[in-house]
Motif scaffolding. Structure first.
Motif, mmCIF file in Angstrom:
data_model
loop_
_atom_site.group_PDB
_atom_site.id
_atom_site.type_symbol
_atom_site.label_atom_id
_atom_site.label_comp_id
_atom_site.label_asym_id
_atom_site.label_seq_id
_atom_site.Cartn_x
_atom_site.Cartn_y
_atom_site.Cartn_z
ATOM 1 N N ARG A 315 -6.427 -14.893 -3.473
ATOM 2 C CA ARG A 315 -7.314 -13.959 -4.161
ATOM 3 C C ARG A 315 -7.680 -12.781 -3.276
ATOM 4 N N ARG A 316 -7.907 -13.043 -2.008
ATOM 5 C CA ARG A 316 -8.244 -11.954 -1.094
ATOM 6 C C ARG A 316 -7.071 -10.990 -0.919
ATOM 7 N N SER A 321 -4.284 -5.854 -2.315
ATOM 8 C CA SER A 321 -3.111 -5.237 -2.918
ATOM 9 C C SER A 321 -3.497 -4.319 -4.066
ATOM 10 N N LYS A 322 -4.490 -4.715 -4.859
ATOM 11 C CA LYS A 322 -4.934 -3.865 -5.957
ATOM 12 C C LYS A 322 -5.549 -2.574 -5.443
ATOM 13 N N ARG A 323 -6.298 -2.643 -4.365
ATOM 14 C CA ARG A 323 -6.879 -1.432 -3.807
ATOM 15 C C ARG A 323 -5.797 -0.479 -3.314
ATOM 16 N N ARG A 324 -4.767 -1.024 -2.696
ATOM 17 C CA ARG A 324 -3.682 -0.171 -2.218
ATOM 18 C C ARG A 324 -2.929 0.462 -3.384
ATOM 19 N N ARG A 325 -2.715 -0.300 -4.449
ATOM 20 C CA ARG A 325 -1.996 0.254 -5.594
ATOM 21 C C ARG A 325 -2.803 1.323 -6.308
ATOM 22 N N THR A 330 2.504 5.386 -7.121
ATOM 23 C CA THR A 330 3.956 5.223 -7.164
ATOM 24 C C THR A 330 4.404 3.809 -6.866
ATOM 25 N N SER A 331 3.494 2.953 -6.504
ATOM 26 C CA SER A 331 3.876 1.581 -6.159
ATOM 27 C C SER A 331 4.223 0.814 -7.415
ATOM 28 N N PRO A 332 5.294 0.039 -7.437
ATOM 29 C CA PRO A 332 5.652 -0.760 -8.609
ATOM 30 C C PRO A 332 4.690 -1.922 -8.785
ATOM 31 N N HIS A 350 4.771 -2.432 -2.634
ATOM 32 C CA HIS A 350 3.853 -1.518 -1.967
ATOM 33 C C HIS A 350 4.133 -1.435 -0.476
ATOM 34 N N VAL A 351 4.648 -2.519 0.106
ATOM 35 C CA VAL A 351 4.989 -2.490 1.528
ATOM 36 C C VAL A 351 6.153 -1.550 1.795
#
Length: 380
Positions: A315-316, A321-325, A330-332, A350-351
């Motif tokens: 969950r963490r 990951s959601k914050r980065r997206r 442009t992240s899939p 995203h990586v």
């Protein structure tokens, strides 16, 4: 072969043994071992099932195999030792048979030592994978290697814990008439040698696990510090990849450290009592009983650590990951598949985007489409 004065020894420790035996038949006394048996068996079955439904990357890893081995060890220990304890509470004469007492002593010796050995093997595997990566890959440490390690642990420990039944030590009915263990307060040279050897082996496994865990955590912190402070260049793309995809390593280390802390905490009191009784200090039957009860909690806690820790970390990581997206449109979208120990390997879109941006790869792509002129259209 076994201690002939077991009954007299127990009566000396417990003068009012008749009342204790009568209280063992109470329904309230049986509920606790039954509940511990049910929780331990169900928890380990759930953990094994959760570990079995996994991706091929995790199934082929040595760490995954050792974790499964620890869960199977805890399950076998619970299913073999708990029914004898429950039967002892229902009928106080079960462990008065020499063979049953020797078998129960073997179970406690074997599964206590096997749990410490598997935890130490898990710590050694992570140390080799992180601190000796070249040797780790060259030796091709994987599932088959971990299976051979587990088989070696089981065979060697079974032989070592069978020595009391072969005459090197004696099994003894302990205080409260609910468990048997080796005669650890004996002046016989061979018996004392076996007791010291068992306690020393357990102590070495505990110290080795602590040292390896500290070394692994220190190496990870040092690697992250160097990666973060290094400037972003085209040559550091590979190191950036390792830093961004190290969530799987972090999760495995979290599982290892937490499980090690629980196993060592539950096993340490019994090791202390082994040395205390071997040193002929004042007899403390209540402390011996407390130590074996604490050790019996270990197979109950271990599987729930795998399950709960996996969910919390996932969950963490999902929140991060959601914050980065949200910052990079442009992240899939992430893949719906998840992984127990390698969550980022199945959703690394995203990586890759961040690696391309950090390496200035996007700048090399064409930025505009050439529009044909009117003359070119006429010629065509």
């Amino acid at each position: 072969m076994y201690l002939s004065g077991t009954t007299n020894f127990t009566h000396e420790l417990e003068p009012n043994s008749t009342g204790v035996k009568a209280s063992l038949h109470g329904a309230g006394r049986v509920l606790l071992p039954v509940l511990m048996f049910a929780v331990g068996a169900v928890g380990n079955l759930v953990a094994i099932a959760a570990l079995s439904v996994s991706q091929r990357e995790r199934k082929s890893s040595a760490f995954y195999t050792l974790v499964c081995g620890l869960a199977v060890t805890d399950l076998l220990g619970t299913c073999l030792a708990s029914p004898i304890t429950i039967a002892t509470y229902l009928g106080a004469h079960v462990l008065q048979d020499d063979r049953m007492c020797a078998f129960h002593s073997f179970l406690l010796l074997f599964f206590s030592l096997a749990g410490l050995s598997v935890i130490c093997a898990m710590a050694a595997e992570r140390y080799a994978a992180i601190c000796c990566a070249f040797t780790y890959r060259r030796c091709r440490v994987g599932r088959s290697f971990a299976q051979r390690v587990l088989l070696g642990i089981y065979l060697s420990h079974a032989l070592f814990c069978c020595l009391p039944a072969m005459g090197m030590a004696r099994s003894q009915l302990q205080f409260s008439h609910t468990w048997c263990f080796i005669e650890w307060r004996s002046w016989a040279t061979v018996t004392r040698a076996y007791t010291v050897l068992y306690g020393g082996t357990s102590l070495l496994l505990i110290l080795g696990t602590i040292f390896l865990n500290l070394a692994v955590c220190g190496a990870l912190l040092l690697m992250r510090k160097r990666t973060v402070t290094r400037p972003v260049t085209r040559a550091s793309v590979r190191e950036r990849w390792r830093a961004l995809s190290s969530a799987a390593e972090t999760q495995m280390i979290a599982v290892l450290v937490t499980t090690s802390a629980v196993v060592l905490t539950c096993s340490a009191p019994l090791v202390v009592r082994v040395f205390a009784n071997c040193s002929m200090l004042g007899p403390d039957p209540a402390a011996d009983l407390a130590a074996i009860r604490i050790a019996s909690v270990n197979p109950i806690l271990d599987p729930w650590i795998y399950i709960l820790l996996r969910r919390s970390l996932f969950r963490r990581l999902r929140t991060v990951s959601k914050r980065r997206r949200s910052g990079a449109r442009t992240s899939p979208p992430p893949s719906p598949q998840t992984n127990l120990f390698y969550p980022d390997l199945t959703r690394d879109g995203h990586v890759i985007t961040q690696l391309m941006c950090s390496a200035n790869i996007i700048s090399q792509l064409p930025t505009a489409v050439k529009v044909p002129t009117k003359g070119e259209l006429t010629r065509t």
